[in-house]
Design a protein around this motif. Structure first.
Motif, PDB file in Angstrom:
ATOM      1  N   GLU A  33       8.592   4.525  -1.117  1.00  6.84           N
ATOM      2  CA  GLU A  33       8.086   5.422  -0.151  1.00  6.84           C
ATOM      3  C   GLU A  33       6.689   5.815  -0.713  1.00  6.84           C
ATOM      4  O   GLU A  33       5.756   6.189  -0.091  1.00  6.84           O
ATOM      5  CB  GLU A  33       9.221   6.192   0.544  1.00  6.84           C
ATOM      6  CG  GLU A  33      10.124   5.471   1.603  1.00  6.84           C
ATOM      7  CD  GLU A  33      11.132   6.503   2.098  1.00  6.84           C
ATOM      8  OE1 GLU A  33      11.395   7.621   1.400  1.00  6.84           O
ATOM      9  OE2 GLU A  33      11.447   6.188   3.346  1.00  6.84           O
ATOM     10  N   VAL A  66       3.954   3.757  -1.329  1.00  6.04           N
ATOM     11  CA  VAL A  66       3.454   3.135   0.105  1.00  6.04           C
ATOM     12  C   VAL A  66       2.597   4.342   0.456  1.00  6.04           C
ATOM     13  O   VAL A  66       1.533   4.275   1.343  1.00  6.04           O
ATOM     14  CB  VAL A  66       4.564   2.761   0.873  1.00  6.04           C
ATOM     15  CG1 VAL A  66       4.142   2.675   2.484  1.00  6.04           C
ATOM     16  CG2 VAL A  66       5.352   1.602   0.659  1.00  6.04           C
ATOM     17  N   ASP A  67       3.007   5.621   0.502  1.00  8.61           N
ATOM     18  CA  ASP A  67       2.339   6.811   1.095  1.00  8.61           C
ATOM     19  C   ASP A  67       0.951   6.947   0.378  1.00  8.61           C
ATOM     20  O   ASP A  67      -0.255   6.929   0.836  1.00  8.61           O
ATOM     21  CB  ASP A  67       2.976   8.062   0.969  1.00  8.61           C
ATOM     22  CG  ASP A  67       4.324   8.209   1.751  1.00  8.61           C
ATOM     23  OD1 ASP A  67       4.316   7.380   2.956  1.00  8.61           O
ATOM     24  OD2 ASP A  67       5.149   9.184   1.653  1.00  8.61           O
ATOM     25  N   LYS A  68       1.035   6.773  -1.053  1.00 16.24           N
ATOM     26  CA  LYS A  68      -0.028   6.744  -1.797  1.00 16.24           C
ATOM     27  C   LYS A  68      -1.461   5.465  -1.558  1.00 16.24           C
ATOM     28  O   LYS A  68      -2.238   5.779  -1.238  1.00 16.24           O
ATOM     29  CB  LYS A  68       0.190   6.498  -3.399  1.00 16.24           C
ATOM     30  CG  LYS A  68       0.580   7.965  -3.696  1.00 16.24           C
ATOM     31  CD  LYS A  68       0.911   7.796  -5.306  1.00 16.24           C
ATOM     32  CE  LYS A  68       1.660   9.128  -5.857  1.00 16.24           C
ATOM     33  NZ  LYS A  68       1.751   8.787  -7.149  1.00 16.24           N
ATOM     34  N   LEU A  69      -0.401   4.325  -1.309  1.00 15.57           N
ATOM     35  CA  LEU A  69      -1.419   3.342  -0.886  1.00 15.57           C
ATOM     36  C   LEU A  69      -1.986   3.483   0.703  1.00 15.57           C
ATOM     37  O   LEU A  69      -3.108   3.158   0.877  1.00 15.57           O
ATOM     38  CB  LEU A  69      -0.541   2.117  -0.717  1.00 15.57           C
ATOM     39  CG  LEU A  69      -1.176   0.703  -0.428  1.00 15.57           C
ATOM     40  CD1 LEU A  69      -2.309   0.334  -1.347  1.00 15.57           C
ATOM     41  CD2 LEU A  69      -0.087  -0.553  -0.482  1.00 15.57           C
ATOM     42  N   GLU A  70      -1.087   4.069   1.409  1.00 17.77           N
ATOM     43  CA  GLU A  70      -1.737   4.269   2.751  1.00 17.77           C
ATOM     44  C   GLU A  70      -2.937   5.275   2.634  1.00 17.77           C
ATOM     45  O   GLU A  70      -3.923   5.076   3.372  1.00 17.77           O
ATOM     46  CB  GLU A  70      -0.839   4.830   3.729  1.00 17.77           C
ATOM     47  CG  GLU A  70       0.275   3.754   4.243  1.00 17.77           C
ATOM     48  CD  GLU A  70       1.194   4.386   5.063  1.00 17.77           C
ATOM     49  OE1 GLU A  70       1.727   5.673   5.131  1.00 17.77           O
ATOM     50  OE2 GLU A  70       2.241   3.788   5.773  1.00 17.77           O
ATOM     51  N   THR A  71      -2.836   6.439   1.793  1.00 11.95           N
ATOM     52  CA  THR A  71      -4.010   7.170   1.932  1.00 11.95           C
ATOM     53  C   THR A  71      -5.236   6.476   0.861  1.00 11.95           C
ATOM     54  O   THR A  71      -6.258   6.816   1.383  1.00 11.95           O
ATOM     55  CB  THR A  71      -3.295   8.530   0.632  1.00 11.95           C
ATOM     56  OG1 THR A  71      -2.290   9.232   1.196  1.00 11.95           O
ATOM     57  CG2 THR A  71      -4.514   9.374   0.419  1.00 11.95           C
ATOM     58  N   VAL A 116      -5.976   3.347   1.285  1.00 12.89           N
ATOM     59  CA  VAL A 116      -6.444   2.449   2.511  1.00 12.89           C
ATOM     60  C   VAL A 116      -7.461   3.312   3.234  1.00 12.89           C
ATOM     61  O   VAL A 116      -8.230   3.091   3.895  1.00 12.89           O
ATOM     62  CB  VAL A 116      -5.431   1.813   3.061  1.00 12.89           C
ATOM     63  CG1 VAL A 116      -6.032   1.182   4.466  1.00 12.89           C
ATOM     64  CG2 VAL A 116      -4.672   0.681   2.227  1.00 12.89           C
ATOM     65  N   THR A 117      -6.795   4.512   3.898  1.00 16.01           N
ATOM     66  CA  THR A 117      -7.513   5.404   4.727  1.00 16.01           C
ATOM     67  C   THR A 117      -8.799   5.995   4.089  1.00 16.01           C
ATOM     68  O   THR A 117      -9.828   6.005   4.712  1.00 16.01           O
ATOM     69  CB  THR A 117      -6.519   6.650   5.097  1.00 16.01           C
ATOM     70  OG1 THR A 117      -5.403   5.894   5.607  1.00 16.01           O
ATOM     71  CG2 THR A 117      -7.398   7.580   5.977  1.00 16.01           C
ATOM     72  N   GLU A 144     -11.283   3.079   4.062  1.00 14.34           N
ATOM     73  CA  GLU A 144     -11.788   2.664   5.295  1.00 14.34           C
ATOM     74  C   GLU A 144     -12.903   4.081   5.646  1.00 14.34           C
ATOM     75  O   GLU A 144     -13.928   3.503   6.083  1.00 14.34           O
ATOM     76  CB  GLU A 144     -10.728   2.847   6.521  1.00 14.34           C
ATOM     77  CG  GLU A 144      -9.777   1.789   6.539  1.00 14.34           C
ATOM     78  CD  GLU A 144      -8.697   1.879   7.543  1.00 14.34           C
ATOM     79  OE1 GLU A 144      -8.330   3.205   7.858  1.00 14.34           O
ATOM     80  OE2 GLU A 144      -7.946   1.061   7.810  1.00 14.34           O
TER      81      GLU A 144
END
Length: 118
Positions: free
Chosen positions: A46, A49-54, A56-57, A60
C-alpha cells in the motif's frame, strides 16, 4: 483497498477455522504469524502504491506544465514570425524607395554634368 478487504476476509476465515478446529497452539501460532507477515506485506505494498500514485500525479502535472510551456513558446515564435514578415515588408519598401531616389539622383547628376559641359 481491495487487498485490505481480502486481508480482512482472510483474518475472519482464520478465526472461523480456529473456532472449528479448536485451539491447537502450534497451528494457531503459525496461522497468526502468517497473517502478520501477510499484513506487513500488504502494508508495504500500500505504501509503494501510494508513492507510485504520488509520482504519477507529479508526472502528470509536469507534463501539463511542459505542454503549456511549449504552446506558449509556439505563440511567441508565431508573434516573432509575424514581426519579421512585417519588418521584411517594410525593409523591401524602403529599398524600393531608396532605389528610386538613387535613380532620380543619378539622373539629376547626369543632367547637371551635361549642363556644365554645355
Amino acid at each position: 483497498m481491495k487487498l485490505r478487504e481480502q486481508l480482512n476476509q482472510m483474518q475472519t476465515m482464520m478465526e472461523q477455522l480456529v473456532t472449528m478446529v479448536g485451539h491447537n497452539n502450534a497451528v494457531t501460532e503459525e496461522l497468526v504469524q502468517r497473517m502478520d507477515r501477510l499484513e506487513t506485506k500488504v502494508d508495504k505494498l500500500e505504501t509503494k502504491v501510494d508513492k507510485l500514485e504520488t509520482r504519477v500525479t507529479s508526472l502528470e502535472t509536469e507534463t501539463e506544465k511542459g505542454f503549456t510551456d511549449i504552446i506558449q513558446m509556439i505563440s511567441v515564435l508565431g508573434d516573432k514570425v509575424v514581426k519579421i514578415d512585417t519588418a521584411q515588408a517594410l525593409h523591401a519598401e524602403m529599398i524600393r524607395t531608396l532605389a528610386a531616389d538613387t535613380a532620380q539622383h543619378d539622373a539629376e547628376i547626369t543632367l547637371l554634368k551635361r549642363a556644365k559641359v554645355s
